[in-house]
Design a protein around this motif. Structure first.
Motif, mmCIF file in Angstrom:
data_model
loop_
_atom_site.group_PDB
_atom_site.id
_atom_site.type_symbol
_atom_site.label_atom_id
_atom_site.label_comp_id
_atom_site.label_asym_id
_atom_site.label_seq_id
_atom_site.Cartn_x
_atom_site.Cartn_y
_atom_site.Cartn_z
ATOM 1 N N VAL A 58 0.984 -0.938 0.503
ATOM 2 C CA VAL A 58 -0.048 -0.145 0.331
ATOM 3 C C VAL A 58 1.121 1.632 -0.029
ATOM 4 O O VAL A 58 1.392 0.835 0.905
ATOM 5 C CB VAL A 58 -1.053 -0.022 1.267
ATOM 6 N N ALA A 59 0.381 1.976 -0.890
ATOM 7 C CA ALA A 59 1.363 2.754 -0.874
ATOM 8 C C ALA A 59 0.520 4.699 -0.079
ATOM 9 O O ALA A 59 -0.639 4.599 -0.437
ATOM 10 C CB ALA A 59 1.323 3.822 -2.269
ATOM 11 N N TRP A 60 1.529 5.686 0.419
ATOM 12 C CA TRP A 60 0.413 6.188 1.460
ATOM 13 C C TRP A 60 1.103 7.715 0.672
ATOM 14 O O TRP A 60 2.795 8.190 0.019
ATOM 15 C CB TRP A 60 0.798 5.857 2.479
ATOM 16 N N LEU A 61 0.773 8.784 0.880
ATOM 17 C CA LEU A 61 1.458 10.475 1.108
ATOM 18 C C LEU A 61 1.703 10.671 2.642
ATOM 19 O O LEU A 61 1.010 11.054 3.590
ATOM 20 C CB LEU A 61 0.806 11.172 0.672
ATOM 21 N N PRO A 95 6.466 10.086 0.499
ATOM 22 C CA PRO A 95 6.387 11.622 -0.076
ATOM 23 C C PRO A 95 6.125 12.721 0.236
ATOM 24 O O PRO A 95 4.289 12.210 0.358
ATOM 25 C CB PRO A 95 7.077 11.486 -1.605
ATOM 26 N N GLU A 96 5.791 13.445 -0.147
ATOM 27 C CA GLU A 96 4.324 14.916 0.450
ATOM 28 C C GLU A 96 4.275 15.439 -1.019
ATOM 29 O O GLU A 96 4.944 14.606 -1.909
ATOM 30 C CB GLU A 96 5.393 16.144 0.803
ATOM 31 N N VAL A 111 -5.357 7.578 0.932
ATOM 32 C CA VAL A 111 -5.148 8.875 0.974
ATOM 33 C C VAL A 111 -5.842 8.795 2.618
ATOM 34 O O VAL A 111 -7.015 8.202 2.986
ATOM 35 C CB VAL A 111 -5.723 9.879 0.343
ATOM 36 N N ARG A 112 -5.771 9.570 3.692
ATOM 37 C CA ARG A 112 -6.394 10.018 5.073
ATOM 38 C C ARG A 112 -7.220 11.322 4.229
ATOM 39 O O ARG A 112 -6.828 12.617 3.567
ATOM 40 C CB ARG A 112 -5.943 9.988 5.977
ATOM 41 N N THR A 113 -7.959 11.286 5.077
ATOM 42 C CA THR A 113 -9.542 12.157 4.834
ATOM 43 C C THR A 113 -10.243 12.771 6.495
ATOM 44 O O THR A 113 -10.715 11.217 6.575
ATOM 45 C CB THR A 113 -10.550 12.511 3.473
ATOM 46 N N ALA A 114 -10.525 13.881 6.138
ATOM 47 C CA ALA A 114 -11.250 14.247 6.971
ATOM 48 C C ALA A 114 -12.311 15.630 7.120
ATOM 49 O O ALA A 114 -11.867 16.133 8.095
ATOM 50 C CB ALA A 114 -10.899 14.818 9.358
ATOM 51 N N ASP A 115 -12.847 16.041 5.737
ATOM 52 C CA ASP A 115 -13.664 16.656 5.577
ATOM 53 C C ASP A 115 -12.986 16.992 4.619
ATOM 54 O O ASP A 115 -14.143 16.971 3.439
ATOM 55 C CB ASP A 115 -13.873 17.721 6.390
ATOM 56 N N CYS A 116 -12.214 16.794 4.120
ATOM 57 C CA CYS A 116 -11.653 16.897 2.222
ATOM 58 C C CYS A 116 -12.074 15.665 1.541
ATOM 59 O O CYS A 116 -12.851 14.938 2.048
ATOM 60 C CB CYS A 116 -9.736 17.008 2.387
ATOM 61 N N VAL A 131 -5.986 8.003 -6.619
ATOM 62 C CA VAL A 131 -6.039 8.626 -5.669
ATOM 63 C C VAL A 131 -5.701 9.636 -5.358
ATOM 64 O O VAL A 131 -5.040 10.136 -5.744
ATOM 65 C CB VAL A 131 -5.744 7.600 -4.792
ATOM 66 N N ILE A 132 -6.657 10.895 -5.395
ATOM 67 C CA ILE A 132 -6.367 12.355 -4.844
ATOM 68 C C ILE A 132 -7.352 12.796 -3.016
ATOM 69 O O ILE A 132 -8.311 12.067 -3.162
ATOM 70 C CB ILE A 132 -7.054 13.247 -5.995
ATOM 71 N N HIS A 133 -6.160 13.654 -2.105
ATOM 72 C CA HIS A 133 -6.583 14.183 -1.478
ATOM 73 C C HIS A 133 -6.694 15.891 -1.798
ATOM 74 O O HIS A 133 -5.490 16.200 -2.579
ATOM 75 C CB HIS A 133 -5.727 14.376 -0.542
ATOM 76 N N SER A 134 -8.312 16.206 -2.189
ATOM 77 C CA SER A 134 -8.489 16.845 -2.315
ATOM 78 C C SER A 134 -9.260 18.291 -1.405
ATOM 79 O O SER A 134 -10.673 18.188 -1.247
ATOM 80 C CB SER A 134 -9.372 17.230 -3.283
#
Length: 260
Positions: A58-61, A95-96, A111-116, A131-134
């Motif tokens: 699993v790849a994370w950021l 990475p960032e 990705v992790r989110t909590a409103d985004c 997969v995108i965190h926006s």
């Protein structure tokens, strides 16, 4: 299209009917747990094993509310991160950035989110996913469009072939912003700002509408878009929310994986 619940032994996630599991394993996490509330929270790896037991890695950021994207390949069970700028070095640790894309089966993108808003893109013709965190910064920078442009450049993806699902995030009913940010978004995304709910409140921003506009402007047909209508801020039983709970808010995981 629509979102529907999927149940594991300990977790509840949401899925989009756009993506059959035989083509794309995926899930938008919630805060719902089925274990004993007195027990410590189950680790993220346990949620991932339930959703995608066949994942080789699993790849994370390290998410920074940017428009930076990384392409992921798999070396054994380790993710290798290749930058989209052609300048930064290859990374072997998260990475960032705020977007991941891959054509490799077996590697999960998370990705992790909590409103985004979490966004999943999938091309069933060329077997690519992203997969995108926006959040508001990424939405304003059109991170989703930038990822799509990268898919076109690297892999010959056609926007007309893409499927796009936007998971739960803070909706216009609850996302109050200051006048300066409201004016910025109104200039970039007409009709994205709602009037204040009352005399002591500020304008409200509809980030979901901005994301739909970005997807449509990029050439993804409306019938191939699925936007979850649920609001993270006003559904406390289902979702974590930074706006509602502050710094102690938990995080939800979104995952996409190309099956082998």
């Amino acid at each position: 299209m629509a979102f529907y619940p999927t149940y594991g032994n300990k977790f509840l996630a949401l899925k989009s009917t756009l993506f059959p599991d035989r083509e794309l394993v995926h899930g938008f996490g919630t805060r719902v747990r089925f274990d004993d509330p007195a027990d410590p929270p189950a680790p993220e790896q346990e949620w991932l094993r339930e959703l995608a037991p066949a994942a080789a890695g699993v790849a994370w950021l390290r998410q920074i509310h940017s428009a930076a994207a990384w392409r992921v390949t798999l070396a054994g069970e380790r993710a290798v991160y290749q930058p989209d700028d052609g300048v930064s070095p290859v990374a072997h640790e998260p990475p960032e950035g705020d977007a991941l894309l891959t054509a490799d089966p077996g590697v999960g993108l998370a990705v992790r989110t909590a409103d985004c808003f979490p966004v999943i893109l999938f091309d069933p013709c060329r077997r690519m996913t992203a997969v995108i965190h926006s959040g508001w910064r990424g939405t304003l920078a059109r991170i989703t469009r930038q990822v799509l442009d990268e898919l076109i450049r690297q892999c010959g993806v056609r926007p007309a072939d893409l499927l796009a699902a936007v998971g739960p995030g803070i909706q216009g009913c609850c996302y109050e912003v200051d006048d300066r940010l409201a004016k910025t978004f109104a200039a970039e995304f007409p009709h994205s700002v709602r009037p204040p709910a009352g005399p002591r409140s500020g304008p409200r921003l509809d980030l979901a509408a901005c994301l739909r506009r970005t997807l449509t402007d990029a050439g993804i047909p409306a019938r191939q878009q699925d936007l979850c209508p649920l609001c993270t801020a006003c559904n406390p039983l289902l979702f974590h929310s930074w706006r509602r709970d502050g710094p102690q808010a938990g995080r939800m995981i979104t995952l996409a994986l190309l099956p082998a």
